[in-house]
Write a protein that holds these residues in place. Structure first.
Motif, mmCIF file in Angstrom:
data_model
loop_
_atom_site.group_PDB
_atom_site.id
_atom_site.type_symbol
_atom_site.label_atom_id
_atom_site.label_comp_id
_atom_site.label_asym_id
_atom_site.label_seq_id
_atom_site.Cartn_x
_atom_site.Cartn_y
_atom_site.Cartn_z
ATOM 1 N N TRP A 166 0.880 -1.172 0.000
ATOM 2 C CA TRP A 166 0.000 0.000 0.000
ATOM 3 C C TRP A 166 0.918 1.223 0.000
ATOM 4 O O TRP A 166 1.864 1.279 0.801
ATOM 5 N N ARG A 167 0.666 2.160 -0.866
ATOM 6 C CA ARG A 167 1.524 3.358 -0.881
ATOM 7 C C ARG A 167 0.748 4.556 -0.365
ATOM 8 O O ARG A 167 -0.163 5.063 -1.021
ATOM 9 N N SER A 168 1.111 4.977 0.839
ATOM 10 C CA SER A 168 0.458 6.115 1.477
ATOM 11 C C SER A 168 1.395 6.680 2.523
ATOM 12 O O SER A 168 2.074 5.923 3.222
ATOM 13 N N ALA A 170 -5.293 2.607 -0.500
ATOM 14 C CA ALA A 170 -4.358 2.154 -1.528
ATOM 15 C C ALA A 170 -4.908 2.407 -2.928
ATOM 16 O O ALA A 170 -4.167 2.752 -3.841
ATOM 17 N N GLY A 206 -4.988 8.970 -2.074
ATOM 18 C CA GLY A 206 -4.638 8.358 -0.795
ATOM 19 C C GLY A 206 -5.557 8.795 0.329
ATOM 20 O O GLY A 206 -5.130 9.024 1.460
ATOM 21 N N ARG A 253 0.822 10.583 -1.040
ATOM 22 C CA ARG A 253 1.433 9.386 -1.642
ATOM 23 C C ARG A 253 2.807 9.749 -2.169
ATOM 24 O O ARG A 253 2.988 9.998 -3.367
ATOM 25 N N TYR A 304 3.018 4.369 -7.280
ATOM 26 C CA TYR A 304 2.951 2.970 -7.700
ATOM 27 C C TYR A 304 3.680 2.803 -9.031
ATOM 28 O O TYR A 304 3.679 3.701 -9.870
#
Lengths: 257, 220
Positions: free
Chosen positions: A110-112, A175, A180, B88, B92
């Motif tokens: 998860w990118r946060s 995610a 976000g 963020r 990604y």
């Protein structure tokens, strides 16, 4: 169980490796052969980790617990989607039959900013716990258990509250969101109590505290793309976000303490 | 409460929604007035309407509020976008956005920026000249100015791009504003979404028809 029962897959796995929170990570490529289509995604990772351990390398860290889709611990961002290509399932309930032989699978955490990476694919979702602690409860006097029908609750309210309460706090909403934002999670937690009579006492204070806690954690802002709802393994509805917007606006206008 | 409310993420959404809907209400007035060019009366009705809009004191005040609403909408969007980027920090490597949302719902910032660029062009074409005429107490034939401006194919092209950006911005923005205000209801939300789609398409087709019909001399 669908097509390809008992068949095996050869896969290329691109996995995010990151030593710790401060380190900058990178992708590591692994070739896997003979992966059974009956395996779950996490079992495939178990196989990969066994292989790494046998080779004297460090296993890939990833979160998991119940492996039956109810605990909210697993958290992989698979091929550009939280919990992978299937709707309404967590990563542990995703099976390898959802992939084709020769596929390349990209797996990220998860990118946060609010979910710092602990190691590899495991992130710290303590931000959710702190939001809950700020107001996601009802204060009740303890004592003997009350009769179940003491407080009458309309069936539709009970159903809606239950729908919101189905949230397992996995963080897929954050995610998935391009911003976000944690609005789907927080709104589910606000809603499940706002809809029930037991939640009325602290209703206004709760939404004010929980939204403040959410904002403090550094989550982004909601732009109503609906990505959270589409990716939620528990089908939490966007209606909850609208409800939280109503609740917060009315509380901000009328709450006096 | 008020300052506190507007500092919360929900309050910011509400402000975006309110200013957005206010700008939508302006579009209704704008498109209705401009559609009078299709009355084929050589722009008589249109010019008297434009004259009323340029001189009526109530409209003058509404115009200031309109610009204020627009500026708030833009500044708020900018602040929110920057905050969202911070939320963020590591991007990604692979994103399958089409699996969970529409491209235009994810591109409101780009569509809005295109709209702003278009708006600068549009205001420099018409609004500034009209203002100068009002200050000099001169007669101003906006209809003839339109004919002149839309006699160039590249101007028509710029307007079409602007209108397409507006259409997609509205397709997401119209229903999104209601959601932000908390106006979501099982009975009415499907209707709001339908109205939003038809509103976006009809308004933008009308706006697009104006430069095109003038360029092709269909409106004379």
């Amino acid at each position: 169980m669908g097509s390809g029962h008992g068949t095996e897959l050869n896969l290329t796995l691109k996995v995010w490796r990151q030593k710790n929170t401060k380190a900058s990570g990178s992708f590591e490529t692994h070739q896997l052969t003979g992966i059974s289509t009956d395996m779950s995604f996490l079992e495939m990772f178990d196989v990969l980790n066994e292989k790494l351990i046998h080779e004297g390398k460090e296993a890939i860290a990833f979160d998991h617990d119940c492996r039956e889709g109810i605990c909210g611990m697993c958290s992989m961002y698979i091929n550009g989607r939280p919990h992978g290509p299937k709707n309404g399932v967590t990563t542990c309930q995703l099976h390898m039959r959802s992939f084709k032989n020769g596929d390349t699978i990209v797996v990220e955490p998860w990118r946060s900013a609010a979910f710092p990476v602990i190691k590899d694919l495991a992130v710290d979702r303590g931000a959710f716990d702190r939001i809950i602690a700020s107001g996601g409860y009802v204060s009740v006097n303890t004592g003997n258990a009350r009769d179940a029908n003491n407080i009458l609750i309309p069936k539709d309210a009970a159903d809606e509250a239950f729908g919101a309460a189905a949230c397992i706090g996995c963080g897929a909403c954050v995610a998935a969101c391009k911003n976000g934002s944690a609005m789907l999670f927080v709104s589910a937690k606000v809603s499940q109590l706002a809809l029930l009579p037991q939640g009325q006492v602290e209703r206004k204070a709760r939404v004010l505290k929980m939204v403040a806690a959410m904002d403090e954690e550094g989550f982004g802002n909601c732009t109503n793309t609906g990505a959270c709802e589409a990716e939620c393994p528990k089908g939490i509805s966007l209606e909850n976000i609208a409800r939280m917007n109503r609740e917060l606006t009315s509380a901000a206008l009328t709450y006096t303490k | 409460m008020s300052t506190g409310f507007l500092k919360t993420s929900v309050g910011k959404k509400v402000l975006m929604g309110l200013t957005g809907l206010f700008l939508v209400s302006f579009l209704v007035v704008h498109v209705s007035l401009n559609a009078t060019i299709f009355m084929m009366d050589g722009g008589q009705t249109f010019n008297s309407g434009a004259d009323f809009m340029a001189h009526n004191p109530v409209i003058r005040i509404v115009e200031i509020v309109l610009f204020a609403g627009l500026i708030i909408h833009i500044l708020q969007a900018l602040t929110l976008t920057l905050a969202n980027k911070k939320a963020r920090p590591v991007a990604y490597a692979k994103i399958d956005g089409a699996a969970n949302s529409s491209w235009y719902s994810r591109s409101m910032g780009i569509l809005g920026s295109l709209l702003l660029l278009f708006l600068v062009t549009h205001l420099s074409h018409f609004w500034i000249d009209t203002k100068i005429a009002v200050f000099k107490h001169q007669e101003h034939n906006t209809y003839l100015e339109m004919k002149e401006v839309f006699s160039h194919w590249y101007v028509v092209l710029i307007y079409l791009v602007g209108v397409i950006a507006l259409c997609y911005h509205l397709l997401h923005g119209f229903q999104s504003a209601f959601q932000s205000l908390g106006l979501n209801h099982k009975k009415y939300t499907p209707l709001i979404k339908k109205v939003g789609v038809w509103f976006s398409i009809i308004v933008c087709l009308l706006f697009a028809a104006m430069p095109v019909c003038m360029f092709l001399n269909i409106v004379q």
